[in-house]
Scaffold this motif. Structure first.
Motif, PDB file in Angstrom:
ATOM      1  N   GLU A 193       0.811  -1.199   0.000  1.00 59.69           N
ATOM      2  CA  GLU A 193       0.000   0.000   0.000  1.00 59.69           C
ATOM      3  C   GLU A 193       0.856   1.265   0.000  1.00 59.69           C
ATOM      4  O   GLU A 193       1.994   1.283   0.462  1.00 59.69           O
ATOM      5  CB  GLU A 193      -0.934  -0.004   1.209  1.00 59.69           C
ATOM      6  N   VAL A 194       0.300   2.330  -0.533  1.00 53.67           N
ATOM      7  CA  VAL A 194       0.947   3.634  -0.564  1.00 53.67           C
ATOM      8  C   VAL A 194       0.096   4.585   0.262  1.00 53.67           C
ATOM      9  O   VAL A 194      -1.106   4.704   0.049  1.00 53.67           O
ATOM     10  CB  VAL A 194       1.061   4.162  -2.015  1.00 53.67           C
ATOM     11  N   THR A 195       0.707   5.256   1.235  1.00 54.56           N
ATOM     12  CA  THR A 195      -0.057   6.169   2.085  1.00 54.56           C
ATOM     13  C   THR A 195       0.447   7.601   2.008  1.00 54.56           C
ATOM     14  O   THR A 195      -0.239   8.522   2.420  1.00 54.56           O
ATOM     15  CB  THR A 195      -0.001   5.715   3.555  1.00 54.56           C
ATOM     16  N   SER A 196       1.633   7.830   1.506  1.00 56.02           N
ATOM     17  CA  SER A 196       2.187   9.178   1.395  1.00 56.02           C
ATOM     18  C   SER A 196       1.902   9.746   0.008  1.00 56.02           C
ATOM     19  O   SER A 196       2.052   9.056  -1.004  1.00 56.02           O
ATOM     20  CB  SER A 196       3.701   9.135   1.635  1.00 56.02           C
ATOM     21  N   PHE A 197       1.505  11.010  -0.064  1.00 57.41           N
ATOM     22  CA  PHE A 197       1.241  11.633  -1.355  1.00 57.41           C
ATOM     23  C   PHE A 197       2.510  11.741  -2.185  1.00 57.41           C
ATOM     24  O   PHE A 197       2.501  11.550  -3.387  1.00 57.41           O
ATOM     25  CB  PHE A 197       0.626  13.022  -1.159  1.00 57.41           C
ATOM     26  N   SER A 206       7.874  14.390  17.353  1.00 56.30           N
ATOM     27  CA  SER A 206       8.087  13.156  18.102  1.00 56.30           C
ATOM     28  C   SER A 206       8.005  11.886  17.262  1.00 56.30           C
ATOM     29  O   SER A 206       8.403  10.817  17.737  1.00 56.30           O
ATOM     30  CB  SER A 206       7.061  13.066  19.237  1.00 56.30           C
ATOM     31  N   LEU A 207       7.484  11.967  16.045  1.00 52.47           N
ATOM     32  CA  LEU A 207       7.366  10.790  15.197  1.00 52.47           C
ATOM     33  C   LEU A 207       8.278  10.906  13.984  1.00 52.47           C
ATOM     34  O   LEU A 207       8.850  11.967  13.706  1.00 52.47           O
ATOM     35  CB  LEU A 207       5.901  10.614  14.737  1.00 52.47           C
ATOM     36  N   SER A 208       8.419   9.806  13.244  1.00 52.50           N
ATOM     37  CA  SER A 208       9.255   9.813  12.043  1.00 52.50           C
ATOM     38  C   SER A 208       8.611  10.659  10.959  1.00 52.50           C
ATOM     39  O   SER A 208       7.425  11.011  11.026  1.00 52.50           O
ATOM     40  CB  SER A 208       9.435   8.383  11.528  1.00 52.50           C
ATOM     41  N   ASP A 209       9.379  10.985   9.918  1.00 49.18           N
ATOM     42  CA  ASP A 209       8.844  11.768   8.801  1.00 49.18           C
ATOM     43  C   ASP A 209       7.688  11.034   8.128  1.00 49.18           C
ATOM     44  O   ASP A 209       6.698  11.636   7.734  1.00 49.18           O
ATOM     45  CB  ASP A 209       9.947  12.060   7.778  1.00 49.18           C
ATOM     46  N   GLU A 210       7.835   9.708   7.988  1.00 45.77           N
ATOM     47  CA  GLU A 210       6.770   8.922   7.365  1.00 45.77           C
ATOM     48  C   GLU A 210       5.497   8.966   8.198  1.00 45.77           C
ATOM     49  O   GLU A 210       4.384   9.114   7.676  1.00 45.77           O
ATOM     50  CB  GLU A 210       7.216   7.473   7.181  1.00 45.77           C
ATOM     51  N   ASP A 211       5.646   8.871   9.524  1.00 45.94           N
ATOM     52  CA  ASP A 211       4.481   8.928  10.388  1.00 45.94           C
ATOM     53  C   ASP A 211       3.866  10.327  10.402  1.00 45.94           C
ATOM     54  O   ASP A 211       2.646  10.470  10.548  1.00 45.94           O
ATOM     55  CB  ASP A 211       4.850   8.492  11.808  1.00 45.94           C
ATOM     56  N   ALA A 212       4.689  11.355  10.248  1.00 47.09           N
ATOM     57  CA  ALA A 212       4.146  12.710  10.148  1.00 47.09           C
ATOM     58  C   ALA A 212       3.301  12.842   8.886  1.00 47.09           C
ATOM     59  O   ALA A 212       2.243  13.492   8.890  1.00 47.09           O
ATOM     60  CB  ALA A 212       5.278  13.737  10.155  1.00 47.09           C
ATOM     61  N   ASP A 213       3.764  12.228   7.791  1.00 48.59           N
ATOM     62  CA  ASP A 213       2.963  12.210   6.553  1.00 48.59           C
ATOM     63  C   ASP A 213       1.634  11.497   6.800  1.00 48.59           C
ATOM     64  O   ASP A 213       0.573  11.948   6.355  1.00 48.59           O
ATOM     65  CB  ASP A 213       3.720  11.481   5.434  1.00 48.59           C
ATOM     66  N   ASN A 214       1.685  10.379   7.503  1.00 47.43           N
ATOM     67  CA  ASN A 214       0.464   9.625   7.789  1.00 47.43           C
ATOM     68  C   ASN A 214      -0.465  10.399   8.719  1.00 47.43           C
ATOM     69  O   ASN A 214      -1.693  10.285   8.615  1.00 47.43           O
ATOM     70  CB  ASN A 214       0.810   8.271   8.403  1.00 47.43           C
ATOM     71  N   ALA A 215       0.109  11.179   9.615  1.00 49.89           N
ATOM     72  CA  ALA A 215      -0.716  12.011  10.489  1.00 49.89           C
ATOM     73  C   ALA A 215      -1.500  13.024   9.665  1.00 49.89           C
ATOM     74  O   ALA A 215      -2.671  13.313   9.959  1.00 49.89           O
ATOM     75  CB  ALA A 215       0.166  12.730  11.512  1.00 49.89           C
TER      76      ALA A 215
END
Length: 426
Positions: free
Chosen positions: A274-278, A328-337
């Protein structure tokens, strides 16, 4: 933006935010054990229409394909099974085929007018190219005749209308299938047990018709991105702008980003994960395929976007969550946020419960947990941003403390997000 890209003005109800729907009918195709192996897809102008529109063109075919992948969703229409799609000759070299992963698509190729040898030869070359790309191909009983011999190496299916098929032609088709092991025979318009038995005994491989099921229309509410945003994104893609610029446009239009993620994560696209980041989605697609997708999207978008207030709130949520997560989160998790924030109002945008809205798109487990239950990695961030919107200061203090975020930072981030959305011109 260049004045040539100004969206058209319209006083029509559609342009003023009327609810739009996409409609596609599907009819199952079954094997000799009556297990579904695929569906034939048909365009429908309404949820109650029983026939495809009379006018069938390459343009209408491109809209059907776009609706299947981006508005309704490949999972709802055919999932892991085959999708049989009628086409016109012009489709065989059309750019809209570039947006689809071909593995599960069967293109039904029409007869050449007058059995013109030059036309048959030209289509044979196109069929060879399509088969090399991974598409599967079908044609009617005419393809078993000698003028079409050049097509047979590329065809996987011959679809025969049993209502108009003579016994002699049925036998001839079976002999063709035996001599070309790649060919599978499909008996269509099977309406009685007797017809099913006749063609079952004749060795046909697949069956389709009212005896098994009538076409079922599947409809979906269409949430449209802003016309101007689609144009701007096309402009950026045309000049191969930095992915960061492209991502910024996607971030300011929840409808646009929703359609893109549903398309790229659909079974019709064929990704293994799956792809979740734009940014990731744009990178996976590449400029060419992204432009093709946008061009088809543009053909289905009215001159103005619906529910700008909802979109603005959703975008602000996404930005607040992204900025809070970055500490506090990774860059990928910030994208998911950010994804959680802008998709947190999908139920309002689609006019359906969140559970049903989430069935339309593939998202990571943590994102889904937040959207469904306010739980998981991003659940507290989503609760916090809602508390900010409602000025629920007791909950703001409690949730910020639980996340280890200073209270002053929440207010600062919210102001920064509001300014960011304002700068986007939304």
């Amino acid at each position: 933006m260049n004045s040539a890209l100004t969206p058209p003005q319209s006083d029509s109800p559609e342009a003023q935010g009327a609810v739009m729907q996409a409609h596609i009918a599907r009819q199952p195709i079954v094997d000799r054990k009556q297990q579904i192996v695929g569906y034939e897809l048909f365009a429908r102008e309404s949820g109650t229409a029983e026939q495809a529109p009379a006018h069938h063109t390459a343009e209408s075919d491109s809209v059907l394909l776009f609706n299947a992948l981006s508005n309704i969703g490949a999972e709802r229409l055919f999932g892991e099974r085959l999708a049989f799609i009628n086409c016109v000759v012009e489709d065989l070299q059309a750019e809209h085929l570039d947006i689809v992963f071909p593995d599960r698509i069967v293109l039904e190729v029409p007869r050449i007018y007058g059995d013109d040898p030059a036309g048959i030869a030209a289509v044979a070359a196109a069929l060879k190219h399509l088969k090399e790309r991974g598409f599967q191909l079908a044609a009617g009983p005419f393809a078993a005749a000698s003028p079409y011999a050049a097509w047979l190496p590329f065809l996987g299916f011959i679809k025969a209308d049993v209502q108009s098929l003579s016994a002699n032609v049925a036998v001839a088709l079976q002999r063709r299938a035996e001599s070309w092991r790649n060919l599978r025979l499909v008996a269509e318009r099977v309406e009685t047990p007797e017809q099913f038995k006749t063609y079952f005994d004749a060795g046909y491989h697949f069956f389709q018709g009212y005896y098994f099921a009538r076409p079922q229309t599947i409809s979906a509410k269409v949430i449209n991105p802003a016309y101007a945003n689609v144009l701007q994104l096309m402009n950026l893609v045309m000049r191969q702008a930095d992915l960061g610029e492209i991502e910024l446009v996607l971030k300011r239009d929840p409808a646009l980003s929703f359609k893109l993620l549903r398309y790229i994560n659909s079974s019709g696209f064929g990704l293994m994960s799956e792809v979740t980041s734009f940014r990731h989605a744009a990178a996976i697609l590449g400029y060419k395929k992204l432009f093709r997708w946008l061009a088809l999207l543009l053909a289905t978008v009215p001159g103005s976007a619906a529910s700008p207030a909802i979109a603005r709130t959703a975008i602000t949520r996404g930005r607040v969550m992204e900025l809070l997560a970055k500490g506090s989160l990774s860059d990928e998790d910030a994208d998911n946020a950010f994804v959680v924030g802008i998709f947190s109002m999908l139920d309002a945008m689609l006019g359906v419960p969140m559970e049903k809205a989430l069935a339309e798109i593939t998202l990571s487990e943590q994102v889904v947990m937040a959207l469904r239950h306010d739980s998981g990695l991003f659940g507290s961030y989503l609760q916090l941003v809602r508390a900010v919107e409602q000025r629920d200061f007791d909950n703001i203090d409690f949730l910020a403390s639980a996340l280890g975020i200073p209270g002053w930072r929440v207010g600062s981030v919210h102001l920064a997000a509001l300014a960011w959305v304002e700068d986007l011109g939304i």
